[in-house]
Design a protein around this motif. Sequence first.
Motif, PDB file in Angstrom:
ATOM      1  N   THR A   1     -23.571  37.102 -85.004  1.00 39.66           N
ATOM      2  CA  THR A   1     -23.979  38.022 -86.071  1.00 39.66           C
ATOM      3  C   THR A   1     -25.172  37.477 -86.840  1.00 39.66           C
ATOM      4  OG1 THR A   1     -21.742  38.920 -86.320  1.00 39.66           O
ATOM      5  CG2 THR A   1     -23.231  39.157 -88.196  1.00 39.66           C
ATOM      6  N   LEU A   2     -25.092  36.198 -87.214  1.00 43.55           N
ATOM      7  CA  LEU A   2     -26.198  35.594 -87.959  1.00 43.55           C
ATOM      8  C   LEU A   2     -27.456  35.512 -87.105  1.00 43.55           C
ATOM      9  CD1 LEU A   2     -24.513  32.679 -89.945  1.00 43.55           C
ATOM     10  CD2 LEU A   2     -25.146  34.951 -90.764  1.00 43.55           C
ATOM     11  N   ALA A   3     -27.298  35.123 -85.841  1.00 39.38           N
ATOM     12  CA  ALA A   3     -28.468  35.025 -84.960  1.00 39.38           C
ATOM     13  C   ALA A   3     -29.144  36.384 -84.814  1.00 39.38           C
ATOM     14  CB  ALA A   3     -28.055  34.469 -83.597  1.00 39.38           C
ATOM     15  N   ALA A   4     -28.339  37.433 -84.651  1.00 45.41           N
ATOM     16  CA  ALA A   4     -28.905  38.775 -84.503  1.00 45.41           C
ATOM     17  C   ALA A   4     -29.619  39.213 -85.778  1.00 45.41           C
ATOM     18  CB  ALA A   4     -27.804  39.765 -84.140  1.00 45.41           C
ATOM     19  N   TYR A   5     -29.021  38.914 -86.927  1.00 46.01           N
ATOM     20  CA  TYR A   5     -29.646  39.310 -88.196  1.00 46.01           C
ATOM     21  C   TYR A   5     -30.966  38.571 -88.392  1.00 46.01           C
ATOM     22  CZ  TYR A   5     -30.315  40.227 -93.155  1.00 46.01           C
ATOM     23  OH  TYR A   5     -30.845  40.624 -94.364  1.00 46.01           O
ATOM     24  N   LEU A   6     -30.952  37.267 -88.202  1.00 46.63           N
ATOM     25  CA  LEU A   6     -32.163  36.475 -88.393  1.00 46.63           C
ATOM     26  C   LEU A   6     -33.244  36.874 -87.393  1.00 46.63           C
ATOM     27  CD1 LEU A   6     -30.301  33.117 -88.975  1.00 46.63           C
ATOM     28  CD2 LEU A   6     -31.869  34.157 -90.630  1.00 46.63           C
ATOM     29  N   ASP A   7     -32.838  37.028 -86.149  1.00 43.22           N
ATOM     30  CA  ASP A   7     -33.770  37.409 -85.098  1.00 43.22           C
ATOM     31  C   ASP A   7     -34.370  38.788 -85.380  1.00 43.22           C
ATOM     32  OD1 ASP A   7     -34.995  36.548 -82.759  1.00 43.22           O
ATOM     33  OD2 ASP A   7     -33.587  37.604 -81.467  1.00 43.22           O
ATOM     34  N   GLY A   8     -33.527  39.700 -85.823  1.00 42.68           N
ATOM     35  CA  GLY A   8     -33.980  41.059 -86.060  1.00 42.68           C
ATOM     36  C   GLY A   8     -34.888  41.207 -87.261  1.00 42.68           C
ATOM     37  N   HIS A   9     -34.822  40.240 -88.193  1.00 43.57           N
ATOM     38  CA  HIS A   9     -35.652  40.323 -89.397  1.00 43.57           C
ATOM     39  C   HIS A   9     -36.784  39.306 -89.386  1.00 43.57           C
ATOM     40  CE1 HIS A   9     -32.075  42.557 -90.675  1.00 43.57           C
ATOM     41  NE2 HIS A   9     -32.833  43.095 -91.619  1.00 43.57           N
ATOM     42  N   SER A  10     -36.974  38.657 -88.265  1.00 44.33           N
ATOM     43  CA  SER A  10     -38.068  37.698 -88.157  1.00 44.33           C
ATOM     44  C   SER A  10     -39.316  38.405 -87.662  1.00 44.33           C
ATOM     45  CB  SER A  10     -37.693  36.575 -87.188  1.00 44.33           C
ATOM     46  OG  SER A  10     -38.791  35.713 -86.975  1.00 44.33           O
ATOM     47  N   THR A  11     -40.354  38.377 -88.478  1.00 44.67           N
ATOM     48  CA  THR A  11     -41.635  38.942 -88.049  1.00 44.67           C
ATOM     49  C   THR A  11     -42.503  37.879 -87.384  1.00 44.67           C
ATOM     50  OG1 THR A  11     -42.595  38.506 -90.240  1.00 44.67           O
ATOM     51  CG2 THR A  11     -41.597  40.677 -89.870  1.00 44.67           C
ATOM     52  N   ALA A  12     -42.210  36.614 -87.655  1.00 41.23           N
ATOM     53  CA  ALA A  12     -42.995  35.519 -87.072  1.00 41.23           C
ATOM     54  C   ALA A  12     -42.487  35.120 -85.697  1.00 41.23           C
ATOM     55  CB  ALA A  12     -42.968  34.308 -88.005  1.00 41.23           C
ATOM     56  N   HIS A  13     -41.238  35.468 -85.388  1.00 39.24           N
ATOM     57  CA  HIS A  13     -40.618  35.127 -84.100  1.00 39.24           C
ATOM     58  C   HIS A  13     -40.747  33.635 -83.799  1.00 39.24           C
ATOM     59  CE1 HIS A  13     -40.174  39.380 -83.636  1.00 39.24           C
ATOM     60  NE2 HIS A  13     -41.483  39.574 -83.629  1.00 39.24           N
ATOM     61  N   ASN A  14     -40.417  32.837 -84.797  1.00 41.50           N
ATOM     62  CA  ASN A  14     -40.531  31.389 -84.679  1.00 41.50           C
ATOM     63  C   ASN A  14     -39.191  30.694 -84.901  1.00 41.50           C
ATOM     64  OD1 ASN A  14     -40.360  32.080 -87.373  1.00 41.50           O
ATOM     65  ND2 ASN A  14     -42.091  30.823 -88.048  1.00 41.50           N
ATOM     66  N   LEU A  15     -38.100  31.402 -84.607  1.00 37.41           N
ATOM     67  CA  LEU A  15     -36.758  30.883 -84.834  1.00 37.41           C
ATOM     68  C   LEU A  15     -36.069  30.555 -83.518  1.00 37.41           C
ATOM     69  CD1 LEU A  15     -35.478  33.531 -87.430  1.00 37.41           C
ATOM     70  CD2 LEU A  15     -36.881  31.485 -87.863  1.00 37.41           C
ATOM     71  N   SER A  16     -35.335  29.465 -83.510  1.00 37.27           N
ATOM     72  CA  SER A  16     -34.386  29.198 -82.436  1.00 37.27           C
ATOM     73  C   SER A  16     -33.071  28.792 -83.082  1.00 37.27           C
ATOM     74  CB  SER A  16     -34.903  28.110 -81.486  1.00 37.27           C
ATOM     75  OG  SER A  16     -35.129  26.890 -82.164  1.00 37.27           O
ATOM     76  N   PHE A  17     -31.964  28.980 -82.356  1.00 38.54           N
ATOM     77  CA  PHE A  17     -30.640  28.829 -82.946  1.00 38.54           C
ATOM     78  C   PHE A  17     -29.886  27.676 -82.292  1.00 38.54           C
ATOM     79  CE2 PHE A  17     -31.746  33.390 -83.331  1.00 38.54           C
ATOM     80  CZ  PHE A  17     -31.978  33.366 -84.704  1.00 38.54           C
ATOM     81  N   VAL A  18     -29.352  26.814 -83.161  1.00 30.50           N
ATOM     82  CA  VAL A  18     -28.687  25.586 -82.726  1.00 30.50           C
ATOM     83  C   VAL A  18     -27.189  25.718 -82.933  1.00 30.50           C
ATOM     84  CG1 VAL A  18     -28.508  23.087 -83.047  1.00 30.50           C
ATOM     85  CG2 VAL A  18     -30.723  24.237 -83.378  1.00 30.50           C
ATOM     86  N   TYR A  19     -26.447  25.501 -81.869  1.00 25.85           N
ATOM     87  CA  TYR A  19     -24.983  25.406 -81.936  1.00 25.85           C
ATOM     88  C   TYR A  19     -24.642  23.935 -82.037  1.00 25.85           C
ATOM     89  CZ  TYR A  19     -20.244  25.037 -79.958  1.00 25.85           C
ATOM     90  OH  TYR A  19     -18.930  24.715 -79.726  1.00 25.85           O
ATOM     91  N   HIS A  20     -24.121  23.516 -83.191  1.00 22.69           N
ATOM     92  CA  HIS A  20     -23.886  22.096 -83.470  1.00 22.69           C
ATOM     93  C   HIS A  20     -22.400  21.868 -83.772  1.00 22.69           C
ATOM     94  CE1 HIS A  20     -24.755  18.425 -86.294  1.00 22.69           C
ATOM     95  NE2 HIS A  20     -24.069  18.095 -85.221  1.00 22.69           N
ATOM     96  N   PRO A  21     -21.594  21.607 -82.747  1.00 24.45           N
ATOM     97  CA  PRO A  21     -20.160  21.395 -82.951  1.00 24.45           C
ATOM     98  C   PRO A  21     -19.828  19.926 -83.189  1.00 24.45           C
ATOM     99  CG  PRO A  21     -20.619  21.416 -80.621  1.00 24.45           C
ATOM    100  CD  PRO A  21     -21.958  21.606 -81.320  1.00 24.45           C
ATOM    101  N   VAL A  22     -18.618  19.662 -83.654  1.00 23.08           N
ATOM    102  CA  VAL A  22     -18.101  18.300 -83.564  1.00 23.08           C
ATOM    103  C   VAL A  22     -17.953  17.988 -82.081  1.00 23.08           C
ATOM    104  CG1 VAL A  22     -16.944  18.359 -85.793  1.00 23.08           C
ATOM    105  CG2 VAL A  22     -15.699  19.085 -83.748  1.00 23.08           C
ATOM    106  N   ARG A  23     -18.078  16.735 -81.723  1.00 22.73           N
ATOM    107  CA  ARG A  23     -18.257  16.405 -80.308  1.00 22.73           C
ATOM    108  C   ARG A  23     -17.045  16.726 -79.434  1.00 22.73           C
ATOM    109  NH1 ARG A  23     -17.219  11.576 -83.030  1.00 22.73           N
ATOM    110  NH2 ARG A  23     -15.791  10.120 -82.002  1.00 22.73           N
ATOM    111  N   GLY A  24     -15.858  16.841 -80.025  1.00 21.74           N
ATOM    112  CA  GLY A  24     -14.667  17.074 -79.218  1.00 21.74           C
ATOM    113  C   GLY A  24     -14.297  18.535 -79.030  1.00 21.74           C
ATOM    114  N   GLU A  25     -15.033  19.470 -79.676  1.00 18.13           N
ATOM    115  CA  GLU A  25     -14.646  20.884 -79.620  1.00 18.13           C
ATOM    116  C   GLU A  25     -15.791  21.778 -79.163  1.00 18.13           C
ATOM    117  OE1 GLU A  25     -11.020  21.397 -82.725  1.00 18.13           O
ATOM    118  OE2 GLU A  25     -13.019  21.535 -83.637  1.00 18.13           O
TER     119      GLU A  25
END
Length: 410
Positions: free
Chosen positions: A182-206
Amino acid sequence: MPHTTPRLRRVRRALAAGTAAVLLLLTAQTATATASTTDPAAPELLLGQSTRGALNDFNSFAQGADGGSVYYELRSGDWVNAEHRAFAEELASQGKTVQVGISWKDNPPGFEGGDENAKAARSRAVTAEIAAGGHTAQLDRLLAFTNAHPSASFKLRLDYEVSSFYHCTDASCSSYKNAFNTLAAYLDGHSTAHNLSFVYHPVRGEFEQLYPGDAAVDWVGVSIFAHELCLPIYDRGYLYNGTPPQNYDVGANQCRNAYIGTDQNGNPAAVWRNFDHDANVLKLVKFAKDHGKPVVLSEAGMMNFTADNGATDGMEQVQGDRWVQRLFSLMNYRGPIPNLPGEYDLRGVIRSVVYINLDFRYGWDGIDDGSFDFAPDTTWFVDGRLSHYAAARASFCRGLADNGFTARCR
Protein backbone atom coordinates in the motif's frame (compact mmCIF):
# COMPACT_ATOMS: atom_id res chain seq x y z
CA MET A 1 23.51 -8.44 -10.60
CA PRO A 2 20.23 -8.19 -12.55
CA HIS A 3 17.26 -7.00 -10.51
CA THR A 4 13.89 -5.38 -11.09
CA THR A 5 14.28 -1.63 -11.45
CA PRO A 6 11.63 0.73 -10.00
CA ARG A 7 10.65 1.79 -13.54
CA LEU A 8 10.21 -1.79 -14.71
CA ARG A 9 8.29 -2.65 -11.54
CA ARG A 10 5.82 0.14 -12.26
CA VAL A 11 5.27 -1.22 -15.76
CA ARG A 12 4.65 -4.70 -14.42
CA ARG A 13 2.17 -3.33 -11.90
CA ALA A 14 0.27 -1.63 -14.71
CA LEU A 15 0.15 -4.88 -16.65
CA ALA A 16 -1.17 -6.73 -13.61
CA ALA A 17 -3.96 -4.14 -13.44
CA GLY A 18 -4.94 -5.01 -16.97
CA THR A 19 -3.40 -2.14 -18.92
CA ALA A 20 -2.79 -3.93 -22.18
CA ALA A 21 -1.38 -0.85 -23.87
CA VAL A 22 1.71 -1.14 -21.72
CA LEU A 23 2.79 -4.38 -23.40
CA LEU A 24 4.98 -2.77 -26.06
CA LEU A 25 6.49 -0.44 -23.46
CA LEU A 26 7.27 -3.41 -21.23
CA THR A 27 9.16 -5.10 -24.04
CA ALA A 28 11.27 -2.02 -24.72
CA GLN A 29 11.93 -1.26 -21.08
CA THR A 30 12.73 -4.86 -20.25
CA ALA A 31 15.49 -4.72 -22.85
CA THR A 32 16.74 -1.43 -21.43
CA ALA A 33 16.65 -2.71 -17.85
CA THR A 34 18.44 -5.92 -18.80
CA ALA A 35 21.17 -4.02 -20.60
CA SER A 36 21.67 -1.59 -17.73
CA THR A 37 21.61 -4.07 -14.86
CA THR A 38 23.86 -6.69 -16.42
CA ASP A 39 26.67 -4.16 -16.80
CA PRO A 40 28.92 -4.28 -13.74
CA ALA A 41 28.29 -1.28 -11.50
CA ALA A 42 30.23 -0.03 -8.53
CA PRO A 43 28.68 -0.90 -5.18
CA GLU A 44 27.40 2.04 -3.18
CA LEU A 45 28.72 3.43 0.10
CA LEU A 46 26.29 5.42 2.24
CA LEU A 47 27.23 6.96 5.58
CA GLY A 48 24.99 7.04 8.58
CA GLN A 49 23.31 7.91 10.42
CA SER A 50 21.20 11.01 10.61
CA THR A 51 23.75 13.82 10.76
CA ARG A 52 26.65 15.28 8.82
CA GLY A 53 29.07 14.17 11.54
CA ALA A 54 29.35 10.72 9.95
CA LEU A 55 30.32 12.28 6.62
CA ASN A 56 32.75 14.72 8.22
CA ASP A 57 34.67 11.90 9.87
CA PHE A 58 34.81 9.86 6.65
CA ASN A 59 35.97 12.88 4.66
CA SER A 60 38.89 13.31 7.06
CA PHE A 61 40.61 10.34 5.39
CA ALA A 62 38.54 9.49 2.30
CA GLN A 63 36.21 10.90 -0.33
CA GLY A 64 33.48 9.98 -2.78
CA ALA A 65 30.76 8.55 -0.54
CA ASP A 66 27.56 8.03 -2.51
CA GLY A 67 25.16 9.37 0.11
CA GLY A 68 23.81 8.80 3.59
CA SER A 69 20.99 7.55 5.78
CA VAL A 70 18.28 9.42 7.71
CA TYR A 71 14.94 8.77 9.43
CA TYR A 72 11.35 9.95 8.97
CA GLU A 73 8.39 9.34 11.33
CA LEU A 74 4.94 8.30 10.26
CA ARG A 75 3.46 9.63 13.50
CA SER A 76 4.57 13.22 13.01
CA GLY A 77 4.62 13.08 9.22
CA ASP A 78 8.06 14.67 9.34
CA TRP A 79 11.77 14.03 9.71
CA VAL A 80 12.85 12.79 13.13
CA ASN A 81 14.51 16.16 13.74
CA ALA A 82 16.05 19.14 11.96
CA GLU A 83 19.47 17.48 11.73
CA HIS A 84 18.03 14.56 9.75
CA ARG A 85 16.33 16.90 7.31
CA ALA A 86 19.44 19.06 6.93
CA PHE A 87 21.60 16.01 6.16
CA ALA A 88 19.03 14.74 3.66
CA GLU A 89 18.87 18.20 2.05
CA GLU A 90 22.63 18.40 1.67
CA LEU A 91 22.88 14.94 0.09
CA ALA A 92 19.84 15.33 -2.16
CA SER A 93 20.94 18.74 -3.44
CA GLN A 94 24.14 17.07 -4.66
CA GLY A 95 22.21 14.34 -6.46
CA LYS A 96 23.36 11.63 -4.08
CA THR A 97 21.54 8.62 -2.63
CA VAL A 98 19.50 9.08 0.55
CA GLN A 99 18.29 6.04 2.47
CA VAL A 100 15.21 7.01 4.46
CA GLY A 101 13.92 4.85 7.30
CA ILE A 102 10.16 5.46 7.49
CA SER A 103 9.31 4.40 11.02
CA TRP A 104 6.13 3.59 12.86
CA LYS A 105 7.20 0.77 15.21
CA ASP A 106 9.46 3.04 17.27
CA ASN A 107 6.79 5.69 17.79
CA PRO A 108 3.42 4.40 16.53
CA PRO A 109 0.72 6.92 15.66
CA GLY A 110 -1.85 6.96 18.45
CA PHE A 111 0.46 5.42 21.05
CA GLU A 112 0.17 7.39 24.27
CA GLY A 113 2.45 5.38 26.51
CA GLY A 114 2.98 2.01 28.12
CA ASP A 115 5.49 -0.80 28.07
CA GLU A 116 7.09 -2.40 25.03
CA ASN A 117 4.28 -4.92 24.67
CA ALA A 118 1.72 -2.12 24.51
CA LYS A 119 3.81 -0.24 21.97
CA ALA A 120 4.18 -3.38 19.83
CA ALA A 121 0.42 -3.98 19.97
CA ARG A 122 -0.21 -0.44 18.72
CA SER A 123 2.45 -0.88 16.01
CA ARG A 124 0.69 -4.02 14.79
CA ALA A 125 -2.61 -2.13 14.73
CA VAL A 126 -1.03 0.74 12.77
CA THR A 127 0.38 -1.79 10.30
CA ALA A 128 -3.15 -3.09 9.69
CA GLU A 129 -4.43 0.49 9.35
CA ILE A 130 -1.77 1.21 6.72
CA ALA A 131 -2.74 -1.96 4.87
CA ALA A 132 -6.30 -0.61 4.75
CA GLY A 133 -5.09 2.68 3.25
CA GLY A 134 -4.59 4.76 6.38
CA HIS A 135 -1.74 7.10 7.37
CA THR A 136 -0.64 7.84 3.80
CA ALA A 137 -1.10 11.60 4.21
CA GLN A 138 1.80 11.58 6.68
CA LEU A 139 4.08 10.82 3.75
CA ASP A 140 3.21 13.94 1.78
CA ARG A 141 6.01 16.03 3.28
CA LEU A 142 8.49 13.34 2.30
CA LEU A 143 7.03 13.17 -1.21
CA ALA A 144 7.34 16.92 -1.60
CA PHE A 145 11.00 16.60 -0.64
CA THR A 146 11.79 13.72 -3.02
CA ASN A 147 9.92 15.39 -5.88
CA ALA A 148 11.88 18.60 -5.26
CA HIS A 149 15.16 16.71 -5.74
CA PRO A 150 14.75 14.79 -9.01
CA SER A 151 18.48 14.22 -9.46
CA ALA A 152 18.77 12.38 -6.13
CA SER A 153 17.90 8.74 -5.47
CA PHE A 154 15.90 7.67 -2.44
CA LYS A 155 15.94 4.22 -0.90
CA LEU A 156 12.80 4.12 1.26
CA ARG A 157 12.71 1.54 4.04
CA LEU A 158 9.04 0.94 4.78
CA ASP A 159 9.84 0.59 8.44
CA TYR A 160 13.08 -1.11 9.36
CA GLU A 161 14.08 -4.32 11.10
CA VAL A 162 10.47 -5.38 10.66
CA SER A 163 9.33 -8.40 12.64
CA SER A 164 6.26 -10.41 13.51
CA PHE A 165 6.26 -8.90 17.00
CA TYR A 166 5.84 -5.34 15.74
CA HIS A 167 4.13 -5.81 12.37
CA CYS A 168 2.06 -9.00 12.05
CA THR A 169 -1.55 -9.41 13.13
CA ASP A 170 -1.72 -13.07 12.09
CA ALA A 171 0.54 -15.97 11.18
CA SER A 172 0.53 -15.11 7.47
CA CYS A 173 1.66 -11.55 8.23
CA SER A 174 -0.67 -10.25 5.56
CA SER A 175 -0.83 -7.02 7.58
CA TYR A 176 2.78 -6.07 6.87
CA LYS A 177 2.81 -7.44 3.32
CA ASN A 178 -0.27 -5.39 2.46
CA ALA A 179 1.04 -2.35 4.33
CA PHE A 180 4.31 -2.45 2.37
CA ASN A 181 2.48 -2.74 -0.94
CA THR A 182 0.00 0.00 0.00
CA LEU A 183 2.74 2.45 0.94
CA ALA A 184 4.84 1.57 -2.11
CA ALA A 185 1.86 2.12 -4.40
CA TYR A 186 1.00 5.45 -2.76
CA LEU A 187 4.56 6.76 -2.89
CA ASP A 188 5.11 5.48 -6.40
CA GLY A 189 1.83 6.93 -7.61
CA HIS A 190 2.57 10.38 -6.19
CA SER A 191 6.19 10.58 -7.26
CA THR A 192 6.72 13.00 -10.11
CA ALA A 193 10.51 12.59 -10.00
CA HIS A 194 10.37 8.77 -10.23
CA ASN A 195 13.47 8.54 -8.09
CA LEU A 196 12.19 6.15 -5.41
CA SER A 197 13.07 2.55 -4.69
CA PHE A 198 11.62 0.46 -1.87
CA VAL A 199 13.61 -1.49 0.69
CA TYR A 200 12.27 -4.50 2.57
CA HIS A 201 14.36 -4.60 5.75
CA PRO A 202 13.40 -7.50 8.06
CA VAL A 203 15.06 -8.87 11.15
CA ARG A 204 17.42 -11.51 9.86
CA GLY A 205 15.44 -14.53 11.08
CA GLU A 206 12.03 -13.62 9.60
CA PHE A 207 12.83 -12.56 6.06
CA GLU A 208 10.70 -15.20 4.36
CA GLN A 209 7.46 -14.93 6.32
CA LEU A 210 7.15 -11.13 6.01
CA TYR A 211 8.28 -10.79 2.38
CA PRO A 212 5.84 -8.47 0.55
CA GLY A 213 6.49 -10.01 -2.87
CA ASP A 214 8.72 -9.33 -5.85
CA ALA A 215 6.49 -6.71 -7.48
CA ALA A 216 6.96 -3.94 -4.90
CA VAL A 217 10.35 -4.80 -3.39
CA ASP A 218 13.41 -3.27 -5.06
CA TRP A 219 16.02 -4.01 -2.37
CA VAL A 220 16.32 -6.44 0.53
CA GLY A 221 17.92 -4.82 3.57
CA VAL A 222 19.63 -6.30 6.61
CA SER A 223 21.38 -4.93 9.69
CA ILE A 224 24.99 -5.95 10.32
CA PHE A 225 26.31 -5.37 13.82
CA ALA A 226 28.16 -7.87 16.05
CA HIS A 227 26.01 -11.00 16.12
CA GLU A 228 25.64 -10.97 12.35
CA LEU A 229 29.43 -11.29 11.99
CA CYS A 230 29.78 -13.84 14.80
CA LEU A 231 31.57 -11.47 17.17
CA PRO A 232 30.97 -11.22 20.91
CA ILE A 233 29.66 -8.03 22.47
CA TYR A 234 29.93 -6.74 25.98
CA ASP A 235 26.61 -6.16 27.70
CA ARG A 236 27.19 -6.65 31.42
CA GLY A 237 28.97 -9.86 30.35
CA TYR A 238 29.87 -11.46 27.04
CA LEU A 239 27.16 -12.69 24.70
CA TYR A 240 28.32 -15.19 22.11
CA ASN A 241 26.12 -14.49 19.12
CA GLY A 242 23.03 -15.07 21.23
CA THR A 243 23.53 -18.81 20.83
CA PRO A 244 24.30 -21.67 23.23
CA PRO A 245 28.02 -22.22 23.93
CA GLN A 246 28.11 -25.31 21.69
CA ASN A 247 27.27 -23.06 18.74
CA TYR A 248 30.04 -20.57 19.37
CA ASP A 249 33.82 -20.99 19.29
CA VAL A 250 35.04 -18.55 21.93
CA GLY A 251 38.71 -18.74 20.97
CA ALA A 252 38.08 -18.17 17.28
CA ASN A 253 35.23 -15.66 17.72
CA GLN A 254 33.17 -17.66 15.23
CA CYS A 255 29.75 -19.25 15.00
CA ARG A 256 29.81 -23.04 14.88
CA ASN A 257 27.06 -24.65 12.82
CA ALA A 258 26.33 -27.75 10.79
CA TYR A 259 25.69 -27.72 7.06
CA ILE A 260 24.68 -30.55 4.76
CA GLY A 261 27.84 -31.96 3.23
CA THR A 262 28.80 -35.54 2.46
CA ASP A 263 30.37 -38.36 4.43
CA GLN A 264 33.28 -40.54 3.34
CA ASN A 265 30.91 -42.50 1.12
CA GLY A 266 29.53 -39.44 -0.66
CA ASN A 267 26.19 -39.56 1.12
CA PRO A 268 24.50 -36.42 2.51
CA ALA A 269 25.58 -35.83 6.09
CA ALA A 270 25.74 -33.05 8.65
CA VAL A 271 29.19 -31.47 8.71
CA TRP A 272 30.26 -29.07 11.44
CA ARG A 273 32.45 -26.05 10.76
CA ASN A 274 33.11 -22.51 11.96
CA PHE A 275 31.59 -19.51 10.22
CA ASP A 276 32.40 -15.79 10.23
CA HIS A 277 28.80 -14.92 9.34
CA ASP A 278 25.50 -15.68 10.99
CA ALA A 279 23.50 -18.41 9.25
CA ASN A 280 20.39 -16.25 8.94
CA VAL A 281 22.35 -13.49 7.22
CA LEU A 282 23.76 -15.91 4.66
CA LYS A 283 20.28 -17.34 4.08
CA LEU A 284 18.82 -13.84 3.66
CA VAL A 285 21.41 -12.96 1.02
CA LYS A 286 20.67 -16.24 -0.76
CA PHE A 287 16.93 -15.47 -0.55
CA ALA A 288 17.50 -12.07 -2.13
CA LYS A 289 19.57 -13.60 -4.92
CA ASP A 290 16.91 -16.24 -5.56
CA HIS A 291 14.34 -13.42 -5.95
CA GLY A 292 16.57 -11.31 -8.18
CA LYS A 293 16.94 -8.53 -5.62
CA PRO A 294 20.13 -6.71 -4.60
CA VAL A 295 20.94 -6.40 -0.89
CA VAL A 296 21.62 -3.20 1.01
CA LEU A 297 23.33 -3.46 4.38
CA SER A 298 20.94 -0.81 5.69
CA GLU A 299 22.58 -0.49 9.11
CA ALA A 300 26.17 -1.63 9.62
CA GLY A 301 28.24 -0.56 12.59
CA MET A 302 30.59 -1.58 15.37
CA MET A 303 29.39 -2.37 18.86
CA ASN A 304 30.98 -2.57 22.30
CA PHE A 305 33.14 -5.63 21.69
CA THR A 306 35.04 -5.61 24.99
CA ALA A 307 34.55 -4.86 28.66
CA ASP A 308 36.31 -1.52 28.50
CA ASN A 309 33.29 0.76 28.64
CA GLY A 310 33.51 2.02 25.09
CA ALA A 311 37.23 2.77 24.89
CA THR A 312 38.88 2.93 21.48
CA ASP A 313 42.13 1.22 22.40
CA GLY A 314 43.11 -2.32 23.38
CA MET A 315 40.78 -5.05 22.14
CA GLU A 316 38.48 -2.54 20.46
CA GLN A 317 41.20 -1.95 17.88
CA VAL A 318 41.61 -5.68 17.26
CA GLN A 319 37.93 -6.55 17.15
CA GLY A 320 37.04 -3.47 15.14
CA ASP A 321 39.48 -4.54 12.44
CA ARG A 322 38.09 -8.08 12.50
CA TRP A 323 34.56 -6.69 12.17
CA VAL A 324 35.50 -4.63 9.08
CA GLN A 325 37.23 -7.56 7.41
CA ARG A 326 34.18 -9.76 7.94
CA LEU A 327 31.90 -7.03 6.63
CA PHE A 328 33.68 -7.08 3.29
CA SER A 329 34.10 -10.85 3.26
CA LEU A 330 30.30 -11.08 3.48
CA MET A 331 30.13 -9.21 0.17
CA ASN A 332 32.29 -11.93 -1.37
CA TYR A 333 30.93 -15.01 0.34
CA ARG A 334 31.21 -18.31 -1.47
CA GLY A 335 30.78 -21.58 0.40
CA PRO A 336 28.32 -23.62 2.44
CA ILE A 337 25.32 -22.24 4.31
CA PRO A 338 24.36 -23.83 7.64
CA ASN A 339 21.65 -26.48 7.40
CA LEU A 340 21.54 -26.31 3.60
CA PRO A 341 23.13 -28.71 1.13
CA GLY A 342 25.72 -27.67 -1.39
CA GLU A 343 27.86 -24.58 -1.98
CA TYR A 344 26.58 -21.09 -2.73
CA ASP A 345 28.08 -18.13 -4.54
CA LEU A 346 26.75 -14.92 -3.00
CA ARG A 347 29.27 -12.57 -4.56
CA GLY A 348 27.81 -9.44 -6.08
CA VAL A 349 24.44 -9.68 -4.33
CA ILE A 350 25.27 -6.94 -1.78
CA ARG A 351 25.30 -3.72 -3.80
CA SER A 352 25.02 -1.06 -1.11
CA VAL A 353 26.59 -0.61 2.35
CA VAL A 354 25.44 1.90 4.95
CA TYR A 355 28.21 2.31 7.52
CA ILE A 356 27.19 4.01 10.77
CA ASN A 357 30.26 6.18 11.21
CA LEU A 358 29.42 7.85 14.50
CA ASP A 359 30.12 7.81 18.21
CA PHE A 360 27.45 5.69 19.89
CA ARG A 361 28.63 6.91 23.28
CA TYR A 362 26.36 9.88 22.61
CA GLY A 363 23.26 8.10 21.41
CA TRP A 364 21.80 7.13 18.05
CA ASP A 365 22.84 10.37 16.36
CA GLY A 366 26.30 10.50 17.92
CA ILE A 367 25.86 14.10 19.09
CA ASP A 368 27.62 15.17 22.27
CA ASP A 369 24.88 17.43 23.62
CA GLY A 370 25.11 16.50 27.29
CA SER A 371 22.56 13.69 27.18
CA PHE A 372 23.58 10.04 27.49
CA ASP A 373 21.40 7.49 25.70
CA PHE A 374 23.42 4.36 26.54
CA ALA A 375 24.90 3.28 29.83
CA PRO A 376 28.69 2.81 29.79
CA ASP A 377 28.54 -0.99 30.14
CA THR A 378 25.99 -1.74 27.43
CA THR A 379 26.47 -2.93 23.88
CA TRP A 380 25.99 0.37 22.07
CA PHE A 381 28.48 2.34 24.16
CA VAL A 382 31.27 2.57 21.59
CA ASP A 383 32.94 5.06 19.31
CA GLY A 384 32.45 3.64 15.83
CA ARG A 385 34.16 6.42 13.88
CA LEU A 386 36.68 4.87 11.53
CA SER A 387 39.13 7.72 12.06
CA HIS A 388 39.75 6.35 15.57
CA TYR A 389 40.76 2.82 14.48
CA ALA A 390 43.97 2.60 12.45
CA ALA A 391 43.74 -1.08 11.54
CA ALA A 392 39.98 -1.04 10.92
CA ARG A 393 40.32 2.09 8.81
CA ALA A 394 43.07 0.48 6.71
CA SER A 395 40.93 -2.63 6.20
CA PHE A 396 37.94 -0.47 5.29
CA CYS A 397 40.01 1.42 2.73
CA ARG A 398 41.25 -1.87 1.27
CA GLY A 399 37.69 -3.18 1.14
CA LEU A 400 36.51 -0.13 -0.80
CA ALA A 401 39.28 -0.49 -3.36
CA ASP A 402 39.13 -4.28 -3.69
CA ASN A 403 35.35 -4.25 -4.22
CA GLY A 404 35.25 -1.46 -6.77
CA PHE A 405 33.53 1.23 -4.69
CA THR A 406 33.65 4.75 -6.08
CA ALA A 407 34.46 5.99 -2.59
CA ARG A 408 38.19 5.73 -1.91
CA CYS A 409 40.63 6.66 0.82
CA ARG A 410 43.26 9.32 0.25
